[in-house]
Design a protein around this motif. Structure first.
Motif, mmCIF file in Angstrom:
data_model
loop_
_atom_site.group_PDB
_atom_site.id
_atom_site.type_symbol
_atom_site.label_atom_id
_atom_site.label_comp_id
_atom_site.label_asym_id
_atom_site.label_seq_id
_atom_site.Cartn_x
_atom_site.Cartn_y
_atom_site.Cartn_z
ATOM 1 N N MET A 147 31.316 -5.721 -22.218
ATOM 2 C CA MET A 147 32.545 -6.191 -21.589
ATOM 3 C C MET A 147 32.345 -6.430 -20.095
ATOM 4 S SD MET A 147 34.750 -6.873 -23.781
ATOM 5 C CE MET A 147 35.919 -7.300 -22.507
ATOM 6 N N GLU A 148 31.480 -5.655 -19.493
ATOM 7 C CA GLU A 148 31.144 -5.886 -18.086
ATOM 8 C C GLU A 148 30.528 -7.275 -17.913
ATOM 9 O OE1 GLU A 148 27.634 -4.021 -15.835
ATOM 10 O OE2 GLU A 148 29.317 -2.738 -15.285
ATOM 11 N N GLN A 149 29.696 -7.678 -18.877
ATOM 12 C CA GLN A 149 29.075 -9.007 -18.841
ATOM 13 C C GLN A 149 30.134 -10.103 -18.956
ATOM 14 O OE1 GLN A 149 25.779 -9.393 -18.371
ATOM 15 N NE2 GLN A 149 24.555 -8.332 -19.889
ATOM 16 N N ALA A 150 31.108 -9.887 -19.846
ATOM 17 C CA ALA A 150 32.164 -10.896 -20.031
ATOM 18 C C ALA A 150 33.000 -11.047 -18.762
ATOM 19 C CB ALA A 150 33.050 -10.509 -21.213
ATOM 20 N N LYS A 156 37.601 -15.859 -20.502
ATOM 21 C CA LYS A 156 38.967 -15.603 -20.943
ATOM 22 C C LYS A 156 38.997 -15.173 -22.404
ATOM 23 C CE LYS A 156 41.069 -18.865 -17.695
ATOM 24 N NZ LYS A 156 41.908 -20.077 -17.560
ATOM 25 N N ALA A 157 37.934 -15.518 -23.126
ATOM 26 C CA ALA A 157 37.809 -15.130 -24.533
ATOM 27 C C ALA A 157 36.343 -14.899 -24.843
ATOM 28 C CB ALA A 157 38.384 -16.202 -25.447
ATOM 29 N N ILE A 158 36.081 -14.069 -25.855
ATOM 30 C CA ILE A 158 34.709 -13.777 -26.269
ATOM 31 C C ILE A 158 34.582 -13.989 -27.774
ATOM 32 C CG2 ILE A 158 34.321 -12.110 -24.421
ATOM 33 C CD1 ILE A 158 34.786 -9.878 -26.470
ATOM 34 N N ALA A 175 38.564 -5.100 -24.906
ATOM 35 C CA ALA A 175 39.011 -6.457 -24.585
ATOM 36 C C ALA A 175 40.531 -6.537 -24.549
ATOM 37 C CB ALA A 175 38.457 -7.446 -25.609
ATOM 38 N N LYS A 176 41.180 -5.847 -25.473
ATOM 39 C CA LYS A 176 42.643 -5.839 -25.511
ATOM 40 C C LYS A 176 43.209 -5.283 -24.211
ATOM 41 C CE LYS A 176 46.555 -4.130 -28.247
ATOM 42 N NZ LYS A 176 46.961 -3.323 -29.437
ATOM 43 N N ASP A 177 42.615 -4.195 -23.717
ATOM 44 C CA ASP A 177 43.080 -3.590 -22.467
ATOM 45 C C ASP A 177 42.906 -4.522 -21.280
ATOM 46 O OD1 ASP A 177 43.850 -1.299 -23.751
ATOM 47 O OD2 ASP A 177 42.050 -0.159 -23.247
ATOM 48 N N LYS A 178 41.902 -5.410 -21.370
ATOM 49 C CA LYS A 178 41.599 -6.301 -20.256
ATOM 50 C C LYS A 178 42.227 -7.683 -20.426
ATOM 51 C CE LYS A 178 37.221 -3.896 -19.420
ATOM 52 N NZ LYS A 178 37.570 -3.354 -18.094
ATOM 53 N N GLY A 179 42.971 -7.881 -21.506
ATOM 54 C CA GLY A 179 43.625 -9.164 -21.726
ATOM 55 C C GLY A 179 42.675 -10.277 -22.115
ATOM 56 N N ILE A 180 41.543 -9.937 -22.725
ATOM 57 C CA ILE A 180 40.553 -10.924 -23.146
ATOM 58 C C ILE A 180 40.669 -11.130 -24.656
ATOM 59 C CG2 ILE A 180 38.076 -11.407 -23.367
ATOM 60 C CD1 ILE A 180 37.646 -9.866 -20.771
ATOM 61 N N THR A 181 40.789 -12.386 -25.078
ATOM 62 C CA THR A 181 40.948 -12.726 -26.491
ATOM 63 C C THR A 181 39.608 -12.623 -27.218
ATOM 64 O OG1 THR A 181 42.724 -14.247 -25.885
ATOM 65 C CG2 THR A 181 41.772 -14.503 -28.082
#
Length: 341
Positions: A147-150, A156-158, A175-181
């Motif tokens: 997630m650090e890489q993303a 915005k999404a992975i 990802a959910k906590d960070k708002g990433i789809t």
């Protein structure tokens, strides 16, 4: 504190073997002198040890780390520090409950006791179930590192391959906590149904007709520019080709056992897409104490609240470990196997 026994039991791999079943069945329990820690090290009485995919490739001799045999497999576990080297930091760990990673040049966690580097230990909550504590290093910290890489890439999404795995579930939680789809990619229809039942919105079966074209449309719409790959082989290039310009594929596993393929030169040259590897040991070594402490607090809180968990399909004693490891090798999707020495 309980006195450390002069001798203890270890599950020993005497020879690497490509045949998985033969490699597992060949391991033997050996009673030998309990190791002693030196400066910068601790001795841990093991309460639980995880079995991971990396452990299976290790005993086959095809993992990135290859130790001199005979050796004790097992990359992680949990337990109580019972003695330590003379340095102040190591001494401060005595009596603490820790999750730990095994040294790359020493015995692993499938044993009653282990000596490992103090910097590879993380103090953990006393009420964290030992079955969960067994796997507090490899999967959770890999999820944090990915997630650090993303985030660094501004994604915005992975996209996740092997999306029905335990690790993928932990990535989704972060990802959910960070708002990433998250776009989930699996290889079987029952895994699609499993993720739908869990509330996931975007799920693809990579073996279904039209997979690449459907993924391309969604990846462009959601701006999915990071792909975390545990599969390798043809799938890596296939998914990367469906992603937008400047996307990255971060490969952290190779479940197919195959080399990466299907990578188009035009994607690398003209679309500026990239492929890189991720190995947890190097990430931990570069993370530093402060980042590891922050990650530890984040992960343990998530486990305590039930936001993140590892499914356990079986627990086994050290004496019955081989049957449990074989069961895990035959069906990893049912959850972890944990050894309780």
């Amino acid at each position: 504190m309980t006195k450390t026994p002069k001798k203890s039991k270890y599950l020993v791999l005497e020879h690497y073997q490509l045949d998985m079943q033969k490699a597992i069945e060949s391991m033997i329990i050996v009673e030998r002198e309990t190791a002693k820690p030196t400066s910068g090290q601790v001795l841990i009485k093991i309460e639980s040890a995880a079995v991971n995919p990396s452990d299976l490739t290790f005993i086959q001799g095809i993992y990135g780390i290859k130790k001199a045999v005979p050796t004790v497999p097992g990359f992680e576990g949990s337990g109580i520090v019972v003695s330590a080297g003379e340095d102040t930091v190591s001494q401060s760990f005595i009596g603490k409950r820790v999750a730990f990673a095994a040294n790359n040049d020493g015995d692993g966690s499938w044993a009653e006791y282990i000596v490992t580097n103090t910097k590879s230990c993380i103090p953990i909550m006393v009420d964290l179930p030992k079955e969960q504590a067994a796997g507090m290093i490899v999967n959770p910290y890999t999820a944090v590192g990915l997630m650090e890489q993303a985030e660094a890439h501004g994604s915005k999404a992975i996209i996740l391959s092997a999306a029905a795995s335990q690790l993928a579930g932990m990535v989704r939680s972060l990802a959910k906590d960070k708002g990433i789809t998250v776009i989930n990619v699996v290889r079987r229809e029952e895994q699609v149904a499993q993720l739908k039942a869990a509330g996931e919105m975007y799920i693809f079966n990579s073996n279904a007709n039209g997979f690449a074209s459907k993924l391309r449309k969604l990846a462009k719409k959601l701006e999915a520019t990071s792909f975390f790959d545990a599969v390798s082989g043809e799938l890596t290039g296939l998914i990367l080709s469906a992603m937008p310009e400047m996307s990255q594929a971060v490969v952290y596993g190779a479940l197919t056992g195959e080399n990466i393929s299907n990578v188009a030169a035009r994607d690398i040259i003209f679309m500026q897409k990239s492929i890189q590897g991720f190995i947890l040991g190097k990430w931990i070594a570069s993370a530093g104490i402060e980042k590891m402490q922050q990650a530890s607090m984040l992960l343990q809180t998530a486990f305590a609240k039930g936001q993140m968990t590892a499914e356990i399909q079986k627990t086994v004693t050290l004496e019955d470990a081989k049957s449990g490891i074989l069961q895990y090798a035959q069906n990893m999707s049912d959850g972890k196997v944990v050894i309780l020495p």
